[in-house]
Design a protein around this motif. Sequence first.
Motif, PDB file in Angstrom:
ATOM      1  N   GLU A 162       2.324  -4.107   4.552  1.00 44.67           N
ATOM      2  CA  GLU A 162       1.409  -4.112   3.409  1.00 44.67           C
ATOM      3  C   GLU A 162       2.175  -4.097   2.094  1.00 44.67           C
ATOM      4  N   ARG A 163       3.226  -3.305   2.044  1.00 41.50           N
ATOM      5  CA  ARG A 163       4.036  -3.229   0.826  1.00 41.50           C
ATOM      6  C   ARG A 163       4.727  -4.566   0.562  1.00 41.50           C
ATOM      7  N   LYS A 174       2.399  -0.261   7.226  1.00 42.46           N
ATOM      8  CA  LYS A 174       2.529   0.109   5.816  1.00 42.46           C
ATOM      9  C   LYS A 174       3.651  -0.701   5.144  1.00 42.46           C
ATOM     10  N   SER A 195       3.661  -7.485   1.567  1.00 43.88           N
ATOM     11  CA  SER A 195       2.629  -8.447   1.156  1.00 43.88           C
ATOM     12  C   SER A 195       2.277  -8.274  -0.317  1.00 43.88           C
ATOM     13  N   VAL A 196       2.131  -7.017  -0.748  1.00 50.77           N
ATOM     14  CA  VAL A 196       1.821  -6.765  -2.162  1.00 50.77           C
ATOM     15  C   VAL A 196       2.961  -7.239  -3.053  1.00 50.77           C
ATOM     16  N   ASP A 197       4.203  -6.932  -2.635  1.00 50.69           N
ATOM     17  CA  ASP A 197       5.357  -7.373  -3.434  1.00 50.69           C
ATOM     18  C   ASP A 197       5.429  -8.889  -3.507  1.00 50.69           C
ATOM     19  N   ASN A 198       5.169  -9.563  -2.382  1.00 55.68           N
ATOM     20  CA  ASN A 198       5.195 -11.026  -2.382  1.00 55.68           C
ATOM     21  C   ASN A 198       4.110 -11.600  -3.274  1.00 55.68           C
ATOM     22  N   ALA A 199       2.927 -10.988  -3.232  1.00 56.96           N
ATOM     23  CA  ALA A 199       1.837 -11.461  -4.087  1.00 56.96           C
ATOM     24  C   ALA A 199       2.186 -11.286  -5.567  1.00 56.96           C
ATOM     25  N   GLU A 200       2.759 -10.117  -5.892  1.00 57.01           N
ATOM     26  CA  GLU A 200       3.168  -9.890  -7.282  1.00 57.01           C
ATOM     27  C   GLU A 200       4.271 -10.858  -7.684  1.00 57.01           C
ATOM     28  N   ARG A 201       5.204 -11.108  -6.760  1.00 55.50           N
ATOM     29  CA  ARG A 201       6.300 -12.026  -7.074  1.00 55.50           C
ATOM     30  C   ARG A 201       5.791 -13.448  -7.263  1.00 55.50           C
ATOM     31  N   ASP A 208       2.797 -14.254  -8.245  1.00 51.33           N
ATOM     32  CA  ASP A 208       2.053 -14.271  -9.498  1.00 51.33           C
ATOM     33  C   ASP A 208       3.019 -14.359 -10.682  1.00 51.33           C
TER      34      ASP A 208
END
Length: 279
Positions: free
Chosen positions: A88-89, A85, A91-97, A99
């Motif tokens: 996953e968090r 988890k 990875s999501v933060d890195n993707a948002e960063r 972007d």
Amino acid sequence: RYDSKEYELKQQLEEEKRRLYEQHYEQLKSELARESTKHNEELKNALFRQATEMQRRWIRDVKVMVEQERGGRLARLDNINHKLKILERISVDNAERLDSSLKAHRLWCALRSLQDAVEQPHRTPFANQITAMKYLTSTDEIVTTVLSTIDDNIANNGVDSVSDLSARFAIVREKVRRASLVPEDGGVFAHLLSAMFSRILFRKHGLVKGNDVESILSRVQYYLNENDLDTATRELNQLKGWPKKLAEDWIKAAKNHLEIKQAIEVIETQATLSSLSVV
């Protein structure tokens, strides 16, 4: 005969020595072969025994580890699930960063392109840059508000550069000087008299004091030479009457240039803050 017999005996002796040497060499060779085979067999047996012992020890250790693992399996599964988890968090933060970083980079590119268009020696439209920045900053209220204040006609036609405004001011200055003596309700005759007498007026230069038309024009030229368009526009805006009317187009063009520059500065500040938040 004795010499012949002695030579014959020596030959027999040498032949016997060579035969004994070869016989002894063959025996020694055979013995060494047997010893080597025996040693290899012993070594192979020792290695087999050692491998068997290591395998038994390994199986015993594996059994112990399996029992230990079985005892703490549920706790470890919960720990692994928790780590998944977290990953996953992350990875999501890195993707948002990433972007956000990409949007910030595109915004900077559009902003630099807008700056280049404004700083061109002649009018250059920048409607495409405004459209790109509106798309990239649709969620940024400050930038959206600033972009909404830019008139579409200005974006489609561009603004005069400082060099163009300086060149135009030379023409405007002469027109204003010729009308500097015309009263606000003056007619054609007043314009003719003003044009005649303006030729003999003393032309001022530099940063002079005074609120007369010639002093204001002199200060405007001084600030334009210093590349200070803002102060030059404020000075020229102090004119009144016919001189003010003749300078209105230039003042409007200068204000358009200053408004775009101010909008760029605000957007640049906001883009810098966005970049810092991404970092």
